[in-house]
Write a protein that holds these residues in place. Structure first.
Motif, PDB file in Angstrom:
ATOM      1  N   PRO A 239       1.007  -1.041  -0.164  1.00  0.00           N
ATOM      2  CA  PRO A 239      -0.005   0.027   0.103  1.00  0.00           C
ATOM      3  C   PRO A 239       0.905   1.198   0.123  1.00  0.00           C
ATOM      4  N   GLY A 240       0.221   2.499  -0.458  1.00  0.00           N
ATOM      5  CA  GLY A 240       1.045   3.532  -0.555  1.00  0.00           C
ATOM      6  C   GLY A 240       1.825   4.002   0.560  1.00  0.00           C
ATOM      7  N   GLN A 241       1.213   3.933   1.802  1.00  0.00           N
ATOM      8  CA  GLN A 241       2.125   4.517   2.937  1.00  0.00           C
ATOM      9  C   GLN A 241       3.218   3.641   3.350  1.00  0.00           C
ATOM     10  N   ASP A 242       3.016   2.152   3.327  1.00  0.00           N
ATOM     11  CA  ASP A 242       4.040   1.232   3.465  1.00  0.00           C
ATOM     12  C   ASP A 242       5.151   1.158   2.421  1.00  0.00           C
ATOM     13  N   GLY A 243       4.667   1.423   1.341  1.00  0.00           N
ATOM     14  CA  GLY A 243       5.859   1.316   0.290  1.00  0.00           C
ATOM     15  C   GLY A 243       6.588   2.659   0.532  1.00  0.00           C
ATOM     16  N   ARG A 244       5.981   3.760   0.815  1.00  0.00           N
ATOM     17  CA  ARG A 244       6.881   4.951   0.943  1.00  0.00           C
ATOM     18  C   ARG A 244       7.818   4.769   2.095  1.00  0.00           C
ATOM     19  N   ILE A 245       7.238   4.215   3.405  1.00  0.00           N
ATOM     20  CA  ILE A 245       7.948   3.782   4.294  1.00  0.00           C
ATOM     21  C   ILE A 245       9.400   2.931   4.171  1.00  0.00           C
ATOM     22  N   VAL A 246       9.143   1.914   3.380  1.00  0.00           N
ATOM     23  CA  VAL A 246      10.219   0.890   2.799  1.00  0.00           C
ATOM     24  C   VAL A 246      11.089   1.689   1.966  1.00  0.00           C
ATOM     25  N   SER A 247      10.606   2.444   0.932  1.00  0.00           N
ATOM     26  CA  SER A 247      11.504   3.169  -0.059  1.00  0.00           C
ATOM     27  C   SER A 247      12.269   4.164   0.873  1.00  0.00           C
ATOM     28  N   LYS A 248      11.864   4.928   1.763  1.00  0.00           N
ATOM     29  CA  LYS A 248      12.415   5.899   2.407  1.00  0.00           C
ATOM     30  C   LYS A 248      13.562   5.219   3.500  1.00  0.00           C
ATOM     31  N   ALA A 249      13.340   4.074   3.947  1.00  0.00           N
ATOM     32  CA  ALA A 249      14.323   3.364   4.874  1.00  0.00           C
ATOM     33  C   ALA A 249      15.523   2.853   3.762  1.00  0.00           C
ATOM     34  N   LEU A 250      15.164   2.298   2.677  1.00  0.00           N
ATOM     35  CA  LEU A 250      16.305   1.874   1.726  1.00  0.00           C
ATOM     36  C   LEU A 250      17.107   2.919   1.089  1.00  0.00           C
ATOM     37  N   LEU A 251      16.513   4.080   0.722  1.00  0.00           N
ATOM     38  CA  LEU A 251      17.067   5.138   0.330  1.00  0.00           C
ATOM     39  C   LEU A 251      18.218   5.720   1.130  1.00  0.00           C
ATOM     40  N   GLU A 252      17.626   5.957   2.619  1.00  0.00           N
ATOM     41  CA  GLU A 252      18.596   6.604   3.465  1.00  0.00           C
ATOM     42  C   GLU A 252      19.431   5.476   3.994  1.00  0.00           C
ATOM     43  N   GLU A 253      19.114   4.219   4.009  1.00  0.00           N
ATOM     44  CA  GLU A 253      20.243   3.415   4.208  1.00  0.00           C
ATOM     45  C   GLU A 253      21.265   3.313   3.073  1.00  0.00           C
ATOM     46  N   ALA A 254      21.103   3.317   1.711  1.00  0.00           N
ATOM     47  CA  ALA A 254      21.911   3.219   0.651  1.00  0.00           C
ATOM     48  C   ALA A 254      22.810   4.915   0.679  1.00  0.00           C
ATOM     49  N   ASP A 255      22.132   5.708   1.090  1.00  0.00           N
ATOM     50  CA  ASP A 255      22.945   7.067   1.295  1.00  0.00           C
ATOM     51  C   ASP A 255      23.835   6.871   2.411  1.00  0.00           C
ATOM     52  N   SER A 256      23.519   6.100   3.283  1.00  0.00           N
ATOM     53  CA  SER A 256      24.501   6.218   4.360  1.00  0.00           C
ATOM     54  C   SER A 256      25.857   5.233   4.170  1.00  0.00           C
TER      55      SER A 256
END
Length: 369
Positions: free
Chosen positions: A161-178
């Protein structure tokens, strides 16, 4: 024919063909409307007009749905622009969807100057969401993890769902950027770094949530090592994940560095071998000494302190010893991704706190035997 054409000639011809496609699409919309009026779906026994169009034209169901929606919307100005080559079929579809979402006419008019991605984003923002829509999206959620037959690679796909997808996407992008970016090494794609981020998050979760009674983290997986087979094949066979696939020497070397994998070694008769003091697994006391000595990742230019791990400078498979002089500290990225993932090795001649990497001598599949 095209050898003598200039890029401008090729572009002009390409655009001309797109205008022809627009005219044909506009004609198709008119024909589909007449077929809809004639109730062709009842005559041929199909469930929907889109299904009938997809079958008769042998096109994707999504393209068929777009054709039917445009035909039923019947916007004479838009279809005239399509027939005259002033707009593309894709833009006509996107504009129609924006109108259907309930967007203000001024927004629809302004969208004519936007790119298609912006039009689709605006459509998503304006579309009304009912409780039924949210429940449907929640019930449709899934993640499928599918290994290959030998489990050497794994494929992931799913729907959130939209909100869950945004959470997963944000976590992965932040982890990748770290994760660090080493300027001396080829830059990985965003997709590759996102894959590294997913693995990193999962390893961290297992480390945090699987403590033993002594407070240490228990092994994530177990590796069974057939010592005789390993020696007989020079490291090309003899290592297997418990209940899973065979793996290579690189995985074993990584396990011996990280200590996150339990090793179960057997001899020729299948009897367990006691590793004892001869093991090359880095013990906790030595690990603490190395982390204190190095103070962080020793890769040149790296300041990361994320999941610091000891590593053999000269691999144990090449005769390297498990002692402080042959060990250095690397962050998770340089250890898991650069060394064990990409196959780089540390240059033993590089300074202790400015470690450089040696490019792999061979990449790709091994030569045929």
């Amino acid at each position: 024919m095209f050898d003598t054409w200039t890029p401008d000639d090729l572009e002009t011809e390409l655009l001309a063909h797109e205008r022809v496609i627009g005219r044909l699409r506009a004609r198709q919309l008119e024909l589909i409307r007449h077929l809809d009026t004639a109730q062709v779906t009842h005559i041929d026994g199909t469930r929907t007009l889109a299904e009938w169009v997809a079958g008769r034209l042998d096109i994707d169901s999504r393209d068929a749905q777009d054709l039917v929606r445009l035909a039923r919307a019947r916007n004479d100005a838009r279809e005239a622009a399509l027939a005259d080559g002033e707009t593309s079929f894709s833009r006509a579809v996107a504009t129609n969807a924006l109108e259907a979402s309930g967007a203000h006419p001024a927004t629809v008019q302004a969208s004519l100057g936007w790119n298609l991605s912006q039009v689709r984003q605006a459509t998503s923002r304006h579309r009304e969401r009912s409780i039924h829509d949210e429940v449907t999206a929640h019930e449709a959620r899934h993640v499928i993890i599918q290994p290959s037959l030998d489990e050497s690679v794994w494929r992931f796909r799913g729907l959130l769902p939209g909100q869950d997808g945004r959470i997963v996407s944000k976590a992965l992008l932040e982890e990748a950027d770290s994760l660090p970016v080493d300027p001396d090494l080829p830059r990985e794609s965003r997709a590759a770094r996102t894959a590294d981020a997913l693995t990193s998050l999962c390893v961290r979760s297992l480390d945090v949530h699987t403590p033993t009674e002594t407070g240490n983290t228990r092994p994530i997986i177990s590796l069974h090592v057939d010592a005789h087979r390993l020696s007989e094949t020079n490291g090309r066979a003899g290592i297997q994940v418990e209940g899973g696939p065979a793996v290579g020497l690189a995985v074993l070397e990584q396990a011996l560095c990280e200590g996150s994998v339990e090793l179960i070694a057997t001899d020729l008769d299948g009897e367990p071998l006691a590793l004892g003091r001869t093991t090359r697994v880095i013990r906790p006391r030595l690990r603490r000494h190395l982390l204190d000595r190095d103070g962080g990742c020793t890769a040149a230019g790296c300041t990361s302190r994320y999941r610091l791990q000891p590593h053999h400078i000269i691999p144990w498979s090449d005769g390297g010893r498990t002692d402080p002089d042959n060990l250095t500290t690397l962050c998770w990225f340089h250890h898991h991704v650069v060394v064990h993932g990409r196959g780089y090795r540390i240059d033993p001649a590089s300074p202790p706190h400015q470690r450089r990497f040696v490019t792999p001598t061979r990449r790709g599949p091994p030569p045929a035997t």
